[in-house]
Scaffold this active site. Structure first.
Site, PDB file in Angstrom:
ATOM      1  N   ARG A   8      54.434  64.737  86.629  1.00  0.00           N
ATOM      2  CA  ARG A   8      55.096  64.182  85.453  1.00  0.00           C
ATOM      3  C   ARG A   8      55.944  65.201  84.694  1.00  0.00           C
ATOM      4  NH1 ARG A   8      54.195  59.138  87.140  1.00  0.00           N
ATOM      5  NH2 ARG A   8      51.985  58.727  87.464  1.00  0.00           N
ATOM      6  N   ARG A  53      61.641  77.765  79.665  1.00  0.00           N
ATOM      7  CA  ARG A  53      61.504  76.379  80.130  1.00  0.00           C
ATOM      8  C   ARG A  53      60.319  75.689  79.457  1.00  0.00           C
ATOM      9  NH1 ARG A  53      65.740  74.600  81.237  1.00  0.00           N
ATOM     10  NH2 ARG A  53      65.058  73.072  82.793  1.00  0.00           N
ATOM     11  N   HIS A 100      59.544  72.016  81.023  1.00  0.00           N
ATOM     12  CA  HIS A 100      58.520  72.048  82.073  1.00  0.00           C
ATOM     13  C   HIS A 100      57.162  72.401  81.502  1.00  0.00           C
ATOM     14  CE1 HIS A 100      61.104  71.542  85.567  1.00  0.00           C
ATOM     15  NE2 HIS A 100      61.937  72.434  85.066  1.00  0.00           N
ATOM     16  N   HIS A 128      64.959  75.835  87.773  1.00  0.00           N
ATOM     17  CA  HIS A 128      65.467  77.085  87.222  1.00  0.00           C
ATOM     18  C   HIS A 128      64.735  78.284  87.817  1.00  0.00           C
ATOM     19  CE1 HIS A 128      67.491  74.544  84.363  1.00  0.00           C
ATOM     20  NE2 HIS A 128      67.937  75.572  83.646  1.00  0.00           N
TER      21      HIS A 128
END
Length: 346
Positions: free
Chosen positions: A79, A161, A167, A114
């Protein structure tokens, strides 16, 4: 898995509270880790330092970017943060988080592109830098300096991130580890002087492979675009959900660069330029020109009303990037150098 997500949200909240006021730095770090930056920042720098290293950076970037998409689609059960908002996890556990424009990327969450793509693509540059430092110094500490820089960069990208809610921590860790492994493996198999059809086949394979996987998942009743719908629903500003952050934008970027690399290495102009040796000042001039031209090209807006047109133009734009960097810019540097020599002799 839910506990993992909850702990990740808690960590993001701690980072936002403890690192308050450093938003610009973390946004800059996430920009450096953006896969697009590999093509328009790190590739030009690496190429004018060493041609083979530059080609290796480009090749690993386009392959790892495609693999990252495949990994994300196969891990469709993983998710992104939009799932958290959909299930009201934030208010349920009392989390208060700030959202950033860079958060509204519409692809699935794991592994972090990334961290994975940038980490893999920078591997040839890391190895080349380590060898160069070893030649200059016999100090063991100096030899590990490039590794320290690489690890610091990946750590900064990973933290950024999490900080901007793009994330979860475990997705960042998965990206860093996968990127390092891919970089190590792919750097040993960079194509050199392959036939033109090899690059054409590679470009087509990247496009068709992604399309076949996408429609196969649709046929199995799995919607690969489910995260796009959640991003459009929960993003603070719908304008932040852009076509250039969607999965097929990365596919067309990779496929375009693959074809562009083939067109470049088989062009007569490249054959002539490849035999030249540039001095330090000429390399610096090349980097500056390349960064300026590629950023200007990337800044040209593409029509977003029709997605097929956007992806087609994105493919073409990325196909000419290697040609510009590896032929046009060196040609300009040579021309500027000749004019300086002529003016000095007159």
């Amino acid at each position: 898995m839910e506990a993992l997500h909850e702990n990740g949200i808690a960590m993001a909240q701690v980072l936002q509270e403890r690192l308050f006021g450093l938003e610009k730095f973390w946004l800059w770090a996430t920009y450096l880790g953006d896969p697009k930056s590999v093509f328009i920042v790190f590739f030009p720098i690496a190429y004018f330092l060493d041609r083979k290293v530059g080609v290796a950076v480009l090749w690993i970037a386009l392959i790892s970017e495609w693999l990252n998409l495949v990994f994300k689609w196969f891990l469709f059960g993983e998710r992104p943060y939009w799932w958290v908002r959909e299930n009201d996890t934030l208010s349920k556990y009392g989390f208060t988080l700030r959202q950033f424009p860079s958060t509204c990327e519409s692809g699935p969450g794991s592994p972090s592109g990334h961290c994975m793509i940038t980490g893999a693509a920078l591997w040839p540059l890391l190895i080349a830098s380590s060898k160069y430092v070893s030649q200059l110094s016999q100090s063991r500490l100096a030899r590990f300096l490039p590794y320290a820089v690489y690890c610091s960069l990946m750590l900064a990208v990973g933290v950024s991130r999490i900080y901007i809610l793009a994330h979860f921590p475990h997705q960042v860790l998965a990206g860093i580890v996968t990127g390092g492994v891919l970089g190590h493996l792919l750097s040993k198999n960079v194509p050199d002087e392959k036939e033109f059809r090899f690059y054409v086949i590679t470009s087509i394979a990247l496009l068709l492979g992604a399309a076949l996987l996408y429609w196969s998942m649709i046929g199995l009743g799995i919607d690969p675009s489910w995260s796009i719908q959640l991003a459009s629903k929960w993003c603070s500003d719908p304008k932040w959900v852009r076509l250039d952050t969607r999965p097929f934008a990365s596919v067309t970027r990779s496929a375009g660069n693959a074809l562009g690399l083939g067109l470049t290495v088989h062009s007569p102009l490249y054959s002539n330029i490849n035999q030249q040796t540039f001095k330090g000042s000429e390399r610096l001039c090349g980097v500056v020109l390349a960064l300026g031209i590629l950023h200007a090209l990337d800044a040209i807006p593409l029509p977003t009303d029709f997605s097929l047109l956007f992806y087609s133009l994105n493919f073409l734009r990325n196909a000419i990037c290697p040609l510009i960097l590896m032929t046009v810019v060196p040609g300009l540097v040579t021309s500027i150098n000749r004019r300086e020599i002529t003016s000095k002799t007159e």
